[in-house]
Design a protein around this motif. Sequence first.
Motif, PDB file in Angstrom:
ATOM      1  N   THR A   3       0.836  -1.198   0.000  1.00 20.06           N
ATOM      2  CA  THR A   3       0.000   0.000   0.000  1.00 20.06           C
ATOM      3  C   THR A   3       0.872   1.250   0.000  1.00 20.06           C
ATOM      4  O   THR A   3       0.572   2.219  -0.682  1.00 20.06           O
ATOM      5  CB  THR A   3      -0.945   0.003   1.213  1.00 20.06           C
ATOM      6  OG1 THR A   3      -1.722  -1.185   1.175  1.00 20.06           O
ATOM      7  CG2 THR A   3      -1.870   1.198   1.196  1.00 20.06           C
ATOM      8  N   GLU A  45      -6.276   5.793  -4.568  1.00 24.56           N
ATOM      9  CA  GLU A  45      -5.836   4.564  -3.905  1.00 24.56           C
ATOM     10  C   GLU A  45      -7.003   3.572  -3.794  1.00 24.56           C
ATOM     11  O   GLU A  45      -6.844   2.377  -4.068  1.00 24.56           O
ATOM     12  CB  GLU A  45      -5.284   4.902  -2.522  1.00 24.56           C
ATOM     13  CG  GLU A  45      -4.663   3.735  -1.817  1.00 24.56           C
ATOM     14  CD  GLU A  45      -3.987   4.135  -0.498  1.00 24.56           C
ATOM     15  OE1 GLU A  45      -3.202   3.325  -0.006  1.00 24.56           O
ATOM     16  OE2 GLU A  45      -4.247   5.238   0.028  1.00 24.56           O
ATOM     17  N   ILE A  47      -9.624   3.332  -5.719  1.00 18.49           N
ATOM     18  CA  ILE A  47      -9.923   2.799  -7.054  1.00 18.49           C
ATOM     19  C   ILE A  47      -8.865   1.778  -7.460  1.00 18.49           C
ATOM     20  O   ILE A  47      -9.181   0.695  -7.948  1.00 18.49           O
ATOM     21  CB  ILE A  47     -10.057   3.942  -8.079  1.00 18.49           C
ATOM     22  CG1 ILE A  47     -11.351   4.731  -7.790  1.00 18.49           C
ATOM     23  CG2 ILE A  47     -10.054   3.407  -9.511  1.00 18.49           C
ATOM     24  CD1 ILE A  47     -11.511   5.992  -8.601  1.00 18.49           C
ATOM     25  N   ALA A  48      -7.605   2.114  -7.223  1.00 25.00           N
ATOM     26  CA  ALA A  48      -6.522   1.208  -7.604  1.00 25.00           C
ATOM     27  C   ALA A  48      -6.603  -0.118  -6.843  1.00 25.00           C
ATOM     28  O   ALA A  48      -6.285  -1.178  -7.388  1.00 25.00           O
ATOM     29  CB  ALA A  48      -5.171   1.869  -7.354  1.00 25.00           C
ATOM     30  N   LEU A  49      -7.045  -0.062  -5.587  1.00 23.89           N
ATOM     31  CA  LEU A  49      -7.139  -1.265  -4.754  1.00 23.89           C
ATOM     32  C   LEU A  49      -8.502  -1.946  -4.879  1.00 23.89           C
ATOM     33  O   LEU A  49      -8.775  -2.914  -4.179  1.00 23.89           O
ATOM     34  CB  LEU A  49      -6.859  -0.922  -3.283  1.00 23.89           C
ATOM     35  CG  LEU A  49      -5.441  -0.451  -2.980  1.00 23.89           C
ATOM     36  CD1 LEU A  49      -5.321   0.012  -1.531  1.00 23.89           C
ATOM     37  CD2 LEU A  49      -4.428  -1.555  -3.280  1.00 23.89           C
ATOM     38  N   ASP A  50      -9.357  -1.413  -5.768  1.00 27.58           N
ATOM     39  CA  ASP A  50     -10.690  -1.976  -5.998  1.00 27.58           C
ATOM     40  C   ASP A  50     -11.503  -2.011  -4.701  1.00 27.58           C
ATOM     41  O   ASP A  50     -12.171  -2.996  -4.392  1.00 27.58           O
ATOM     42  CB  ASP A  50     -10.582  -3.372  -6.622  1.00 27.58           C
ATOM     43  CG  ASP A  50     -11.838  -3.741  -7.395  1.00 27.58           C
ATOM     44  OD1 ASP A  50     -12.593  -2.825  -7.782  1.00 27.58           O
ATOM     45  OD2 ASP A  50     -12.074  -4.946  -7.592  1.00 27.58           O
ATOM     46  N   ASN A  51     -11.430  -0.911  -3.941  1.00 27.16           N
ATOM     47  CA  ASN A  51     -12.179  -0.776  -2.689  1.00 27.16           C
ATOM     48  C   ASN A  51     -13.611  -0.360  -3.036  1.00 27.16           C
ATOM     49  O   ASN A  51     -13.982   0.807  -2.959  1.00 27.16           O
ATOM     50  CB  ASN A  51     -11.502   0.246  -1.779  1.00 27.16           C
ATOM     51  CG  ASN A  51     -12.185   0.391  -0.442  1.00 27.16           C
ATOM     52  OD1 ASN A  51     -13.355   0.075  -0.287  1.00 27.16           O
ATOM     53  ND2 ASN A  51     -11.446   0.908   0.526  1.00 27.16           N
ATOM     54  N   THR A  52     -14.411  -1.347  -3.425  1.00 26.90           N
ATOM     55  CA  THR A  52     -15.759  -1.111  -3.931  1.00 26.90           C
ATOM     56  C   THR A  52     -16.636  -0.386  -2.917  1.00 26.90           C
ATOM     57  O   THR A  52     -17.411   0.492  -3.295  1.00 26.90           O
ATOM     58  CB  THR A  52     -16.417  -2.445  -4.330  1.00 26.90           C
ATOM     59  OG1 THR A  52     -15.500  -3.153  -5.163  1.00 26.90           O
ATOM     60  CG2 THR A  52     -17.700  -2.228  -5.084  1.00 26.90           C
ATOM     61  N   VAL A  55     -15.774   3.364  -2.905  1.00 27.43           N
ATOM     62  CA  VAL A  55     -16.110   3.969  -4.199  1.00 27.43           C
ATOM     63  C   VAL A  55     -17.631   4.075  -4.355  1.00 27.43           C
ATOM     64  O   VAL A  55     -18.145   5.127  -4.755  1.00 27.43           O
ATOM     65  CB  VAL A  55     -15.467   3.180  -5.366  1.00 27.43           C
ATOM     66  CG1 VAL A  55     -15.954   3.698  -6.706  1.00 27.43           C
ATOM     67  CG2 VAL A  55     -13.944   3.265  -5.278  1.00 27.43           C
ATOM     68  N   GLN A  56     -18.356   3.019  -4.027  1.00 30.49           N
ATOM     69  CA  GLN A  56     -19.823   3.058  -4.128  1.00 30.49           C
ATOM     70  C   GLN A  56     -20.405   4.121  -3.202  1.00 30.49           C
ATOM     71  O   GLN A  56     -21.359   4.811  -3.565  1.00 30.49           O
ATOM     72  CB  GLN A  56     -20.423   1.682  -3.809  1.00 30.49           C
ATOM     73  CG  GLN A  56     -20.225   0.661  -4.897  1.00 30.49           C
ATOM     74  CD  GLN A  56     -20.886   1.047  -6.205  1.00 30.49           C
ATOM     75  OE1 GLN A  56     -21.877   1.758  -6.244  1.00 30.49           O
ATOM     76  NE2 GLN A  56     -20.305   0.590  -7.298  1.00 30.49           N
TER      77      GLN A  56
END
Length: 103
Positions: A3, A45, A47-52, A55-56
């Motif tokens: 990270t 970060e 978005i890059a880590l796919d922290n849905t 983001v949602q």
Amino acid sequence: METESLKDQLTENLDEAEWDWLTPHVEREVVIVVEPQLDLLAVGEAIALDNTASVQHWISEQLISKPSPERISEWNDQPKKRFQALIVQPFVLVQEMKAEGEG
């Protein structure tokens, strides 16, 4: 550790851009506007880590979004308007910068 290196990489990719430099990316529909109350690097970060979940949440709160036609039109009238820009493939995250004298 991973990270931390991602955050360093994103920090290196953070730059300023003028609106007219961003228009080709808008035409490809890859620009995401990040509202000023969010930290651009934190959004990148997530978005890059796919922290849905994060983001949602930001999408539902309208804190990140594609630029509206009205906003695009407004910015087209200000080709030298400046933004903080961060590329997180395939997206270009942008955050409006205050013009000189704006408080």
